[in-house]
Design an enzyme around this catalytic site. Structure first.
Site, PDB file in Angstrom:
ATOM      1  CD  GLU A 178      -4.556   6.585   1.935  1.00 53.01           C
ATOM      2  OE1 GLU A 178      -4.644   5.383   2.262  1.00 53.01           O
ATOM      3  OE2 GLU A 178      -3.526   7.244   2.102  1.00 53.01           O
ATOM      4  CG  HIS A 196       0.580   6.268  -0.791  1.00 51.11           C
ATOM      5  ND1 HIS A 196      -0.562   6.890  -1.257  1.00 51.11           N
ATOM      6  CD2 HIS A 196       0.226   5.682   0.392  1.00 51.11           C
ATOM      7  CE1 HIS A 196      -1.552   6.697  -0.404  1.00 51.11           C
ATOM      8  NE2 HIS A 196      -1.111   5.954   0.597  1.00 51.11           N
ATOM      9  CG  HIS A 238      -1.629   1.284   1.475  1.00 55.67           C
ATOM     10  ND1 HIS A 238      -2.968   1.454   1.222  1.00 55.67           N
ATOM     11  CD2 HIS A 238      -1.186   2.480   1.957  1.00 55.67           C
ATOM     12  CE1 HIS A 238      -3.322   2.698   1.518  1.00 55.67           C
ATOM     13  NE2 HIS A 238      -2.247   3.339   1.980  1.00 55.67           N
ATOM     14  CD  GLU A 239       1.822   3.865   3.679  1.00 57.03           C
ATOM     15  OE1 GLU A 239       2.350   4.898   3.212  1.00 57.03           O
ATOM     16  OE2 GLU A 239       0.686   3.854   4.172  1.00 57.03           O
ATOM     17  CE1 TYR A 288      -3.275  10.441   0.744  1.00 62.42           C
ATOM     18  CE2 TYR A 288      -2.953  11.891   2.624  1.00 62.42           C
ATOM     19  CZ  TYR A 288      -3.168  10.625   2.108  1.00 62.42           C
ATOM     20  OH  TYR A 288      -3.262   9.544   2.953  1.00 62.42           O
ATOM     21  CG  ASP A 296      -8.007  11.128   6.832  1.00 64.63           C
ATOM     22  OD1 ASP A 296      -6.785  11.242   6.651  1.00 64.63           O
ATOM     23  OD2 ASP A 296      -8.665  10.142   6.452  1.00 64.63           O
ATOM     24  CG  HIS A 306      -6.717   7.308   5.595  1.00 64.89           C
ATOM     25  ND1 HIS A 306      -6.130   8.545   5.751  1.00 64.89           N
ATOM     26  CD2 HIS A 306      -5.719   6.439   5.315  1.00 64.89           C
ATOM     27  CE1 HIS A 306      -4.823   8.429   5.590  1.00 64.89           C
ATOM     28  NE2 HIS A 306      -4.542   7.171   5.324  1.00 64.89           N
TER      29      HIS A 306
END
Length: 355
Positions: A197, A177, A173-174, A188, A270, A275
């Site tokens: 995300e 990015h 996932h990271e 974002y 957020d 998210h």
């Protein structure tokens, strides 16, 4: 086509959303609350440092040989915060006695392999970018993040979160990015941030499925399964199959993700709920992939990769913009057959208009 696009601001992305850490920071358990507050403060400091660097520049993908190899380096912060830390394993090196180091090494490799074998992409930037990771970051740090240059993993507090190298989909996932940073560079915030995300959840799940050899029907479609401590009432951070069902815990609270536009969450927290509202495009991808069947990284994943890297997405694109792009690309790549019908139905089922 112009292949250089500069973002409005650099992106600092963490796997655990701030709204969840905010909730934990108010827990009655002093150890849980203290670790969450510390993680929030560290995340804010890291975010501020990231904002002082230049915005990401999207580079053209360079065609590479099919036998390209990863270039991984794992560092140990030894519970400090200086990055990258002490080098403890390099590409091709012997396994460490530290399981966390080995999991990070394997997770970087699994992500590299999926993007190379499935999409002919050589690393994060498409041009052999070295993959750098730091483990054992800070003390009881409850997060993992991509800082624009490398991966960083905390050990968790042991009360709510375990070691962040345990779920391979968290690593993938990271790292995704980073792929987004070098391609669509989605802003974002708001819907484009939720898409940012969601894309990371999609490819995080695909790496997990690829590694386990699972078809779309066999996969659990959970993000962060194995990360929550045994006493937590939950199975993961998010569920792509059933957004809003990943956890329901006295301390963590109830998973707030919607799975349909009727339940879209308007919030200033957020970055506009990136998210939270990512559950809507997540569910759309799950519906699309399971309707097609087989390996989700093949037809479904290929379509999402085409859109992410195709250059037609505006940085501030909406769910509808992204959905229309997937429908157009489905017609281009597959014609107006099963794939086209499946993606149209998937977006319709989550309430995203495409007409």
């Amino acid at each position: 086509m112009d292949t250089t696009r500069t973002g409005l601001e650099p992106v600092y992305c963490t796997i655990v959303p701030p709204h969840l850490l905010d909730r934990l920071s108010q827990a009655e358990n002093a150890a849980v609350a203290g670790a969450a507050r510390h993680t929030l403060l560290q995340d804010e400091a890291n975010r501020s440092r990231r904002l002082t660097t230049a915005a990401a520049t999207v580079r053209p993908t360079v065609a590479r040989a099919a036998d390209a190899k990863p270039n991984r380096t794992i560092h140990d912060a030894r519970n400090g915060t200086e990055l990258p830390g002490t080098k403890v394993r390099a590409e091709g090196g012997e396994p460490s006695q530290d399981a966390t180091v080995n999991r990070a090494y394997a997770g970087l490799g699994a992500t590299f392999e999926l993007f190379l074998k499935s999409f002919e992409r050589d690393s994060i930037d498409g041009n052999g970018l070295p993959l750098i990771a730091t483990v054992h970051y800070d003390e009881k740090y409850g997060n993992a993040f991509w800082d624009g240059k490398q991966m960083v993993f905390g050990d968790g507090d042991g009360e709510i979160f375990l070691d962040f190298t345990i779920p391979v989909d968290v690593m993938a996932h990271e790292l995704t990015h980073g792929v987004t940073q070098y391609t669509a560079n989605l802003a974002y915030s708001g819907q484009s941030g939720a898409l940012n995300e969601s894309v990371s959840d999609v490819f995080g799940s695909l790496v997990k499925q690829y590694t386990l050899g699972q078809t779309a029907d066999q996969a659990d479609w959970l993000i962060g399964e194995g990360l929550l401590a045994p006493d937590v009432q939950g199975v993961a951070l998010r569920s792509m199959k059933a957004p809003g069902t990943a956890y329901d815990d006295d301390v963590l609270g109830k998973d707030p993700q919607p799975g349909h536009m009727d339940d879209y969450v308007d919030t200033e927290q957020d970055n506009g709920g990136v998210h939270i509202n990512s559950g809507i495009p997540n569910r759309a991808f799950h519906l699309f992939a399971t309707r097609l069947g087989g390996n989700a990284w093949e037809r479904a994943g290929q379509l999402w990769y085409d859109v992410l890297t195709g250059g037609e997405l505006a940085m501030d694109c909406t769910f509808t913009d992204f959905a229309k792009a997937t429908i157009d690309r489905a017609a281009e790549r597959y014609g107006r057959g099963d794939e086209h019908e499946a993606v149209v139905k998937a977006w319709s089922e989550v309430g995203v208009p495409t007409a």
